[in-house]
Design an enzyme around this catalytic site. Structure first.
Site, PDB file in Angstrom:
ATOM      1  N   SER A 201       0.815  -1.215   0.000  1.00 36.20           N
ATOM      2  CA  SER A 201       0.000   0.000   0.000  1.00 36.20           C
ATOM      3  C   SER A 201       0.845   1.260   0.000  1.00 36.20           C
ATOM      4  O   SER A 201       0.312   2.361  -0.052  1.00 36.20           O
ATOM      5  CB  SER A 201      -0.930   0.004   1.221  1.00 36.20           C
ATOM      6  OG  SER A 201      -0.198  -0.221   2.410  1.00 36.20           O
TER       7      SER A 201
ATOM      8  N   ASN B 203      -3.317   6.235  -0.698  1.00 37.01           N
ATOM      9  CA  ASN B 203      -2.832   6.507   0.651  1.00 37.01           C
ATOM     10  C   ASN B 203      -2.143   7.859   0.788  1.00 37.01           C
ATOM     11  O   ASN B 203      -2.076   8.409   1.885  1.00 37.01           O
ATOM     12  CB  ASN B 203      -1.909   5.382   1.114  1.00 37.01           C
ATOM     13  CG  ASN B 203      -2.704   4.167   1.536  1.00 37.01           C
ATOM     14  OD1 ASN B 203      -3.711   4.285   2.231  1.00 37.01           O
ATOM     15  ND2 ASN B 203      -2.273   2.988   1.107  1.00 37.01           N
TER      16      ASN B 203
END
Length: 296
Positions: free
Chosen positions: A118, A189
């Site tokens: 991520s 993110n």
């Protein structure tokens, strides 16, 4: 590309395996222990049961999906016939680099290596292999069988052909792939984590309580889940890890993790996975705010 190996049977790994298997792929699910694999398969079975109860699939569909998954504790055996390997291990750079070094040695030369990271650099991961043009990011969203988005992250050396094949493959899974470039946090993110961190700072500074902050964002910004509840759902340790990667990558103080987040992770209050985070998920105190005890 009908044989896909998935490394890691945790929440993301079993969700990725579930999604590929339900789309008719032969999946080799790999983890270090039989216990981890059993937990992963149990989770897949429970999630399929929910889909059956909601009449999204039939019992026959569930049985067919499970038959498409084979489990392994040995990486070399698990990836023997794989055209694609998707790594979904814990978000630790040392662990991921070690896995990709192993994969590069034991996979066929034409096997594409993907990571579900991520935040960690695809270019850095690819650099430990002899096939950097065939390393790519496939950042699925949790819960994987439901969420449509997949961030497809190109490393510095990822080829156009591999990118196109993974974009097409993601569509075959019923997902909506979005191609992005390799910078800390990518897109999802890089935008999400500063918002979650600022929400934690708002709590830390005593501006409002947990439920009040989440209510403002749900009712005022039309978010389906409040940011503190979402942080619990993601895992506070994962949030901290991503923020640290972004802070190290950009050297910008706006990505520095809030001291409250750091303290909660050190105390083992990781959110849903540990039973306690900004909310208490135990049977006796569900949804009760427990974060205030960490504010000094």
């Amino acid at each position: 590309m009908k044989n896909v190996a998935v490394i890691g049977a945790g929440t993301m790994g079993n969700g990725i395996a579930h999604t590929f298997a339900q789309s008719g792929f032969n999946v080799q699910l790999i983890d270090v222990s039989e216990d981890a694999l059993k937990k992963g398969m149990d989770a897949i079975s429970r999630n399929l049961d929910r889909m059956v109860s909601k009449e999204k699939i039939t019992e026959a569909d569930k049985a067919d999906t499970l038959q498409h998954i084979t489990t392994f504790t040995n990486i070399k055996e698990g990836v023997e016939y794989a055209s694609l390997v998707v790594e979904a291990a814990t978000e630790r750079i040392d662990l991921k680099l070690n896995i990709f070094k192993q994969l590069d040695k034991v996979c066929r030369e034409d096997t594409i290596l993907a990571t579900n990271t991520s935040s960690i650099s695809i270019t850095q991961i690819a650099a430990v292999t002899s096939r950097p043009d065939m390393v790519i990011g496939m950042h699925f969203m949790n819960p994987v069988p439901i969420m449509k988005l997949v961030e497809i992250i190109r490393g510095y050396n990822t080829s156009d052909d591999v990118t196109k094949r993974i974009m097409d493959l993601s569509k075959e899974l019923g997902k909506d792939p979005v191609e992005v470039n390799d910078y800390p946090g990518f897109v999802a993110n890089r935008i999400l984590m500063p918002m979650l961190n600022e929400s934690i700072e708002t709590l830390y500074n005593g501006v409002a309580g947990v439920q009040e902050i989440d209510t403002v964002m749900k009712l005022g910004m039309a978010h389906p889940m409040g940011p503190l509840q979402l942080a619990d759902f993601i895992g506070l340790d994962v949030c901290l890890s991503i923020l640290n990667v972004m802070y190290d990558g950009f050297k910008n103080p706006k990505y520095a993790p809030c001291p409250l987040l750091v303290n909660m992770v050190m105390a083992g209050k990781l959110g849903v996975k540990s039973g306690e985070g900004f909310y208490d998920y135990s049977e006796s105190r569900k949804a009760e705010n427990v974060a205030q005890q960490f504010i000094k």
